[in-house]
Design a protein around this motif. Structure first.
Motif, PDB file in Angstrom:
ATOM      1  N   TYR A  37       0.806  -1.668   0.345  1.00 30.23           N
ATOM      2  CA  TYR A  37       0.152  -0.739  -0.287  1.00 30.23           C
ATOM      3  C   TYR A  37       0.592   1.447  -0.128  1.00 30.23           C
ATOM      4  CZ  TYR A  37      -3.924  -3.750   1.091  1.00 30.23           C
ATOM      5  OH  TYR A  37      -4.619  -4.271   1.000  1.00 30.23           O
ATOM      6  N   HIS A  38       2.184   1.482   0.814  1.00 33.68           N
ATOM      7  CA  HIS A  38       3.159   2.550   0.841  1.00 33.68           C
ATOM      8  C   HIS A  38       4.262   2.386   0.084  1.00 33.68           C
ATOM      9  CE1 HIS A  38       0.211   2.804   4.576  1.00 33.68           C
ATOM     10  NE2 HIS A  38       0.589   3.661   3.758  1.00 33.68           N
ATOM     11  N   GLY A  39       4.753   0.923  -0.596  1.00 36.54           N
ATOM     12  CA  GLY A  39       5.539   0.734  -1.333  1.00 36.54           C
ATOM     13  C   GLY A  39       6.731   0.725  -0.197  1.00 36.54           C
ATOM     14  N   GLU A  40       6.843  -0.058   0.795  1.00 32.72           N
ATOM     15  CA  GLU A  40       7.739   0.136   1.605  1.00 32.72           C
ATOM     16  C   GLU A  40       8.016  -0.823   2.301  1.00 32.72           C
ATOM     17  OE1 GLU A  40       6.883   4.870   3.527  1.00 32.72           O
ATOM     18  OE2 GLU A  40       6.089   2.637   4.418  1.00 32.72           O
ATOM     19  N   VAL A  41       9.350  -1.667   2.840  1.00 37.13           N
ATOM     20  CA  VAL A  41       9.873  -2.640   3.442  1.00 37.13           C
ATOM     21  C   VAL A  41      10.254  -2.045   4.670  1.00 37.13           C
ATOM     22  CG1 VAL A  41      11.523  -3.980   3.770  1.00 37.13           C
ATOM     23  CG2 VAL A  41      11.010  -3.658   1.583  1.00 37.13           C
ATOM     24  N   LEU A  42       8.891  -2.961   5.652  1.00 33.72           N
ATOM     25  CA  LEU A  42       8.511  -2.633   6.952  1.00 33.72           C
ATOM     26  C   LEU A  42       9.599  -3.690   7.675  1.00 33.72           C
ATOM     27  CD1 LEU A  42       4.931  -1.811   7.462  1.00 33.72           C
ATOM     28  CD2 LEU A  42       6.594  -0.345   7.210  1.00 33.72           C
ATOM     29  N   PHE A  43      10.414  -3.594   8.084  1.00 34.35           N
ATOM     30  CA  PHE A  43      10.994  -4.687   8.891  1.00 34.35           C
ATOM     31  C   PHE A  43      10.953  -4.012  11.173  1.00 34.35           C
ATOM     32  CE2 PHE A  43      14.169  -1.466   7.268  1.00 34.35           C
ATOM     33  CZ  PHE A  43      14.921  -1.385   8.464  1.00 34.35           C
ATOM     34  N   ALA A  44      12.297  -5.346  11.418  1.00 34.61           N
ATOM     35  CA  ALA A  44      12.229  -5.187  12.937  1.00 34.61           C
ATOM     36  C   ALA A  44      13.837  -5.337  13.572  1.00 34.61           C
ATOM     37  CB  ALA A  44      11.249  -5.895  13.588  1.00 34.61           C
ATOM     38  N   VAL A  45      15.354  -4.461  13.926  1.00 33.46           N
ATOM     39  CA  VAL A  45      15.805  -4.751  14.195  1.00 33.46           C
ATOM     40  C   VAL A  45      16.761  -5.864  15.640  1.00 33.46           C
ATOM     41  CG1 VAL A  45      16.810  -2.767  14.535  1.00 33.46           C
ATOM     42  CG2 VAL A  45      18.737  -4.682  13.558  1.00 33.46           C
ATOM     43  N   LYS A  46      17.374  -6.013  16.135  1.00 30.37           N
ATOM     44  CA  LYS A  46      16.875  -6.306  17.823  1.00 30.37           C
ATOM     45  C   LYS A  46      18.732  -6.715  18.365  1.00 30.37           C
ATOM     46  CE  LYS A  46      16.038  -9.671  21.485  1.00 30.37           C
ATOM     47  NZ  LYS A  46      14.958 -10.509  22.205  1.00 30.37           N
ATOM     48  N   ASN A  47      19.181  -5.807  18.985  1.00 32.19           N
ATOM     49  CA  ASN A  47      19.737  -5.128  19.756  1.00 32.19           C
ATOM     50  C   ASN A  47      20.666  -6.165  20.472  1.00 32.19           C
ATOM     51  OD1 ASN A  47      22.448  -4.877  20.814  1.00 32.19           O
ATOM     52  ND2 ASN A  47      21.279  -2.707  21.475  1.00 32.19           N
TER      53      ASN A  47
ATOM     54  N   PRO B 288       9.648   2.177  -3.669  1.00 28.46           N
ATOM     55  CA  PRO B 288       7.942   1.923  -4.806  1.00 28.46           C
ATOM     56  C   PRO B 288       8.508   1.225  -6.123  1.00 28.46           C
ATOM     57  CG  PRO B 288       9.285   3.804  -5.226  1.00 28.46           C
ATOM     58  CD  PRO B 288      10.048   2.775  -3.663  1.00 28.46           C
ATOM     59  N   ALA B 289       7.908   0.688  -5.318  1.00 31.75           N
ATOM     60  CA  ALA B 289       7.320  -0.519  -7.779  1.00 31.75           C
ATOM     61  C   ALA B 289       8.813  -1.193  -7.710  1.00 31.75           C
ATOM     62  CB  ALA B 289       7.568   0.552  -8.924  1.00 31.75           C
ATOM     63  N   ALA B 290       8.390  -1.956  -6.652  1.00 26.31           N
ATOM     64  CA  ALA B 290       9.956  -2.480  -6.438  1.00 26.31           C
ATOM     65  C   ALA B 290       9.565  -4.582  -6.765  1.00 26.31           C
ATOM     66  CB  ALA B 290      10.195  -2.832  -5.211  1.00 26.31           C
ATOM     67  N   GLU B 291      10.342  -4.889  -7.326  1.00 27.06           N
ATOM     68  CA  GLU B 291       9.777  -6.242  -8.360  1.00 27.06           C
ATOM     69  C   GLU B 291      11.142  -7.047  -7.890  1.00 27.06           C
ATOM     70  OE1 GLU B 291       7.281  -8.704  -9.827  1.00 27.06           O
ATOM     71  OE2 GLU B 291       6.631  -7.347  -9.311  1.00 27.06           O
ATOM     72  N   GLY B 292      10.632  -8.205  -7.819  1.00 26.91           N
ATOM     73  CA  GLY B 292      11.733  -9.554  -7.321  1.00 26.91           C
ATOM     74  C   GLY B 292      12.015  -9.769  -5.706  1.00 26.91           C
ATOM     75  N   VAL B 293      13.287  -9.420  -4.954  1.00 23.14           N
ATOM     76  CA  VAL B 293      13.623 -10.118  -4.334  1.00 23.14           C
ATOM     77  C   VAL B 293      14.346  -8.876  -4.122  1.00 23.14           C
ATOM     78  CG1 VAL B 293      14.872 -11.598  -2.110  1.00 23.14           C
ATOM     79  CG2 VAL B 293      13.116 -12.749  -3.861  1.00 23.14           C
ATOM     80  N   LEU B 294      14.413  -8.592  -2.979  1.00 23.71           N
ATOM     81  CA  LEU B 294      14.562  -7.043  -2.349  1.00 23.71           C
ATOM     82  C   LEU B 294      15.977  -7.482  -1.182  1.00 23.71           C
ATOM     83  CD1 LEU B 294      11.892  -3.879  -1.953  1.00 23.71           C
ATOM     84  CD2 LEU B 294      13.683  -4.703  -4.100  1.00 23.71           C
ATOM     85  N   THR B 295      17.057  -6.697  -0.916  1.00 21.40           N
ATOM     86  CA  THR B 295      17.934  -7.398   0.580  1.00 21.40           C
ATOM     87  C   THR B 295      18.475  -6.899   1.662  1.00 21.40           C
ATOM     88  OG1 THR B 295      19.090  -9.017  -1.193  1.00 21.40           O
ATOM     89  CG2 THR B 295      20.509  -8.271   0.982  1.00 21.40           C
ATOM     90  N   LEU B 296      17.791  -6.721   2.498  1.00 18.32           N
ATOM     91  CA  LEU B 296      17.915  -5.909   3.915  1.00 18.32           C
ATOM     92  C   LEU B 296      18.749  -6.134   4.072  1.00 18.32           C
ATOM     93  CD1 LEU B 296      15.952  -3.669   5.127  1.00 18.32           C
ATOM     94  CD2 LEU B 296      14.942  -5.152   6.691  1.00 18.32           C
ATOM     95  N   LYS B 297      20.140  -4.853   4.444  1.00 24.71           N
ATOM     96  CA  LYS B 297      21.662  -5.296   5.163  1.00 24.71           C
ATOM     97  C   LYS B 297      21.170  -4.601   6.097  1.00 24.71           C
ATOM     98  CE  LYS B 297      23.409  -6.822   0.724  1.00 24.71           C
ATOM     99  NZ  LYS B 297      25.022  -6.454   0.139  1.00 24.71           N
TER     100      LYS B 297
ATOM    101  N   VAL C 156      13.701  -9.979   0.955  1.00 18.75           N
ATOM    102  CA  VAL C 156      12.296  -9.420   1.107  1.00 18.75           C
ATOM    103  C   VAL C 156      11.851  -9.846  -0.472  1.00 18.75           C
ATOM    104  CG1 VAL C 156      10.037  -7.821   1.870  1.00 18.75           C
ATOM    105  CG2 VAL C 156      12.716  -7.941   3.014  1.00 18.75           C
ATOM    106  N   PRO C 157      10.903 -10.911  -0.553  1.00 18.67           N
ATOM    107  CA  PRO C 157      10.159 -10.783  -1.519  1.00 18.67           C
ATOM    108  C   PRO C 157       9.024  -9.164  -1.747  1.00 18.67           C
ATOM    109  CG  PRO C 157       9.849 -13.166  -0.397  1.00 18.67           C
ATOM    110  CD  PRO C 157      10.115 -11.895   0.475  1.00 18.67           C
ATOM    111  N   ALA C 158       9.236  -8.652  -3.103  1.00 21.02           N
ATOM    112  CA  ALA C 158       8.365  -7.411  -3.381  1.00 21.02           C
ATOM    113  C   ALA C 158       7.463  -8.457  -5.010  1.00 21.02           C
ATOM    114  CB  ALA C 158       9.179  -6.473  -3.122  1.00 21.02           C
ATOM    115  N   GLY C 159       6.471  -7.491  -5.444  1.00 26.74           N
ATOM    116  CA  GLY C 159       6.023  -7.464  -7.135  1.00 26.74           C
ATOM    117  C   GLY C 159       4.805  -9.142  -6.398  1.00 26.74           C
ATOM    118  N   ASN C 160       5.010  -9.287  -7.537  1.00 27.90           N
ATOM    119  CA  ASN C 160       4.099 -10.411  -7.300  1.00 27.90           C
ATOM    120  C   ASN C 160       4.556 -11.705  -7.252  1.00 27.90           C
ATOM    121  OD1 ASN C 160       2.130  -9.391  -9.481  1.00 27.90           O
ATOM    122  ND2 ASN C 160       3.365  -9.592 -11.173  1.00 27.90           N
ATOM    123  N   GLN C 161       5.815 -11.612  -6.819  1.00 36.21           N
ATOM    124  CA  GLN C 161       6.733 -12.443  -5.863  1.00 36.21           C
ATOM    125  C   GLN C 161       6.733 -12.854  -4.362  1.00 36.21           C
ATOM    126  OE1 GLN C 161      10.513 -12.660  -7.333  1.00 36.21           O
ATOM    127  NE2 GLN C 161      11.439 -14.743  -5.566  1.00 36.21           N
ATOM    128  N   GLY C 162       5.933 -11.737  -3.983  1.00 37.47           N
ATOM    129  CA  GLY C 162       5.963 -11.659  -3.075  1.00 37.47           C
ATOM    130  C   GLY C 162       4.481 -11.333  -2.416  1.00 37.47           C
TER     131      GLY C 162
END
Length: 516
Positions: free
Chosen positions: A213-223, A262-271, A286-292
């Motif tokens: 809906y917003h074209g973002e990757v939402l994620f959580a990180v832990k220390n 925005p408008a991402a397609e395929g597998v994105l890599t969060l680092k 993170v799968p995006a677009g139709n793949q996700g």
């Protein structure tokens, strides 16, 4: 005696510096006096002067001893208790956190060395059962000779999943004593514990998803560290940097962030760009677009449900009219199956969630208009249901393991739970006889249903790190209650060495006060 951090002995190179600084601290000073009147008195006190000179070097000796014990504490000394048993169970922690690297060696390799030392110390006639713990429990050898156990130990591999503490507790409690656990965790399992590794210096990604809906990757990180950490988080599509953010995390805390894609397609890599002890949780795919998108199979068709599904940005809808069509290759990959007429296909996709819309049609019907009420559940999160009614309610039985989700008056009209190992929802709602479909609650309800039903079948990337380093915490106490408290096989002596350092410094201070 062995040492957790042998590199700590390098601090001993500073001990000669202590000697130089001490000798430089008390230069000899000459005084000119006009009279020898007190000479005889000085001679009588000659013995006292000699003791003072002795005190001076005693102070240096005490300082050197304190420095030596400080170096010893830095090296992490361990005293190995003798273990003369003839039949031993050695449990090796092979879970995800054991991949952490300290001083160039992984914790799993440290644990392997400690387990090997325990096995080599046994007599030739001893029998060893070697167990590898992770998400499951694997017996590598049972009642084997030490030589065979060492060969199996050399072949053991560290897993990429968390330790299931509840399962480990239940399995280890079934073995006869003694049971020795080699781990980096503070667990009350087995009869004796050998701890490897220190505090985990690590920041890790624990979950992520693409928000269509917003074209973002939402994620959580832990220390996981005991101190505050600053890290840089980046999002990549192939070799293209999409977005980045700097984060500061308090000790033992987790935080949520978002990065634009925005408008991402395929597998994105969060680092996580900053290296730490555990490299495996510094990347998340993170799968995006139709793949996700979640694949939803609508069997038979329902106008209102179909429109709600079509409005979901993260759902890929496949509509078929018959069970024969549901046998196709694309349908077999569905993560959610919705049967409008309550007739499920004979072969359901593996792990797919199921929603039967017309369940309970043979039960007595209540024709009066009843208010629709939502009960607390992940499926009803965010629902308001103000002045929402249902006519012709059909009551559903809430079987074992099923939770009531919606009620019409006091009649259950939607239940959910796990049935035959599959997430399942039954509803008797006739969407033509309720005003629910005209309210914003309806698409939200359908969205909640799809998200919950697809949770077990969602295409998680196999290389993603787990959301936790240990599962089943707190469930091990009952299973291990029959055993006495663990008796450490390798006793750390660092605290004892530090206590000696403090005692020696206090003694040196008293000597210096009397002698100067």
């Amino acid at each position: 005696m062995s040492f957790l951090r042998p590199e700590g002995w390098l601090l001993g190179l500073l001990l000669p510096v202590m000697v130089l600084l001490y000798l430089k601290k008390q230069p000899v000073v000459e005084y000119r006096v006009p009279s020898l009147r007190f000479w005889e008195e000085a001679l009588r006190e000659e013995q006292g002067f000699r003791l003072r000179r002795l005190d001076r070097y005693l102070s240096l000796l005490l300082q050197l001893l304190a420095g030596l014990f400080l170096v010893l504490a830095a090296a992490g000394p361990l005293w190995a208790r003798p273990f003369p048993a003839e039949r031993v169970v050695v449990a090796l922690d092979g879970s995800f956190s054991m991949r952490a690297v300290e001083a160039g060696t992984s914790r799993f390799e440290q644990a392997r060395q400690e387990a090997g030392r325990i096995i080599r110390d046994l007599s030739e006639g001893a029998r060893v059962t070697l167990v590898l713990l992770a998400e499951g429990v694997q017996e590598l050898v049972v009642d084997a000779a030490p030589r065979e156990a060492l060969e199996a130990l050399a072949r053991a591999q560290c897993a990429s999943r968390p330790l299931n503490a509840a399962l480990a507790a239940a399995r280890l409690a079934a073995y006869p004593s003694p049971v020795i656990l080699v781990t980096d965790k503070n667990l009350q399992l087995g009869d004796r514990i050998v701890r490897v590794g220190g505090a985990l210096d690590n920041v890790g990604l624990i979950r992520a998803r693409y928000d269509y809906y917003h074209g973002e990757v939402l994620f959580a990180v832990k220390n996981y560290s005991s101190g505050k950490k600053k890290v840089t988080l980046s999002l990549w599509q192939g070799s293209t940097l999409l977005d980045a953010v700097a984060a500061e995390l308090s000790p033992q805390s987790e935080a949520e962030y978002s990065l634009a894609a925005p408008a991402a397609e395929g597998v994105l890599t969060l680092k996580i760009e900053d290296p730490d002890a555990l490299a495996e949780d510094n990347a998340y795919f993170v799968p995006a677009g139709n793949q996700g998108k979640k694949r939803v199979l609508l069997l038979g068709g329902d106008f209102f449900v179909e429109k709600a599904l079509a409005a979901m940005a993260d759902a890929a809808l496949l509509k078929v009219e018959s069970n024969e069509e549901a046998a196709g290759e694309e349908a077999s990959r569905a993560q959610v199956v919705i049967a409008a007429d309550g007739q499920l296909p004979p072969a359901l996709p593996e792990r797919a969630g199921v929603w039967c819309l017309a369940a309970g049609s043979a039960l007595p019907e209540v024709n009066e208009r009843l208010p629709l009420k939502a009960l607390p559940s992940p499926l009803t999160e965010g629902l308001v249901l103000k002045e929402v009614y249902l006519e012709g309610a059909v009551a559903l039985p809430a079987g074992e393991g099923m939770q009531v989700v919606l009620k019409a008056g006091d009649l259950p009209v939607m239940v959910a739970g796990v049935e035959n190992g599959r997430r399942t929802v039954y509803s008797s709602l006739d969407f033509r006889r309720t005003n629910l479909v005209t309210r914003p609650d309806f698409p939200l309800l359908v969205n909640n249903l799809v998200q919950w039903l697809a949770a077990d079948a969602a295409g998680e990337h196999p290389d993603n790190p787990p959301a936790a380093l240990i599962t089943g915490e707190g469930l091990d106490a009952a299973s291990a209650a029959s055993r006495p408290p663990p008796n450490p096989l390798a006793v750390p002596l660092a605290r004892a060495a530090l206590a000696l350092v403090l005692a020696l410094l206090l003694l040196e201070g008293e000597v210096a006060r009397r002698g100067l």
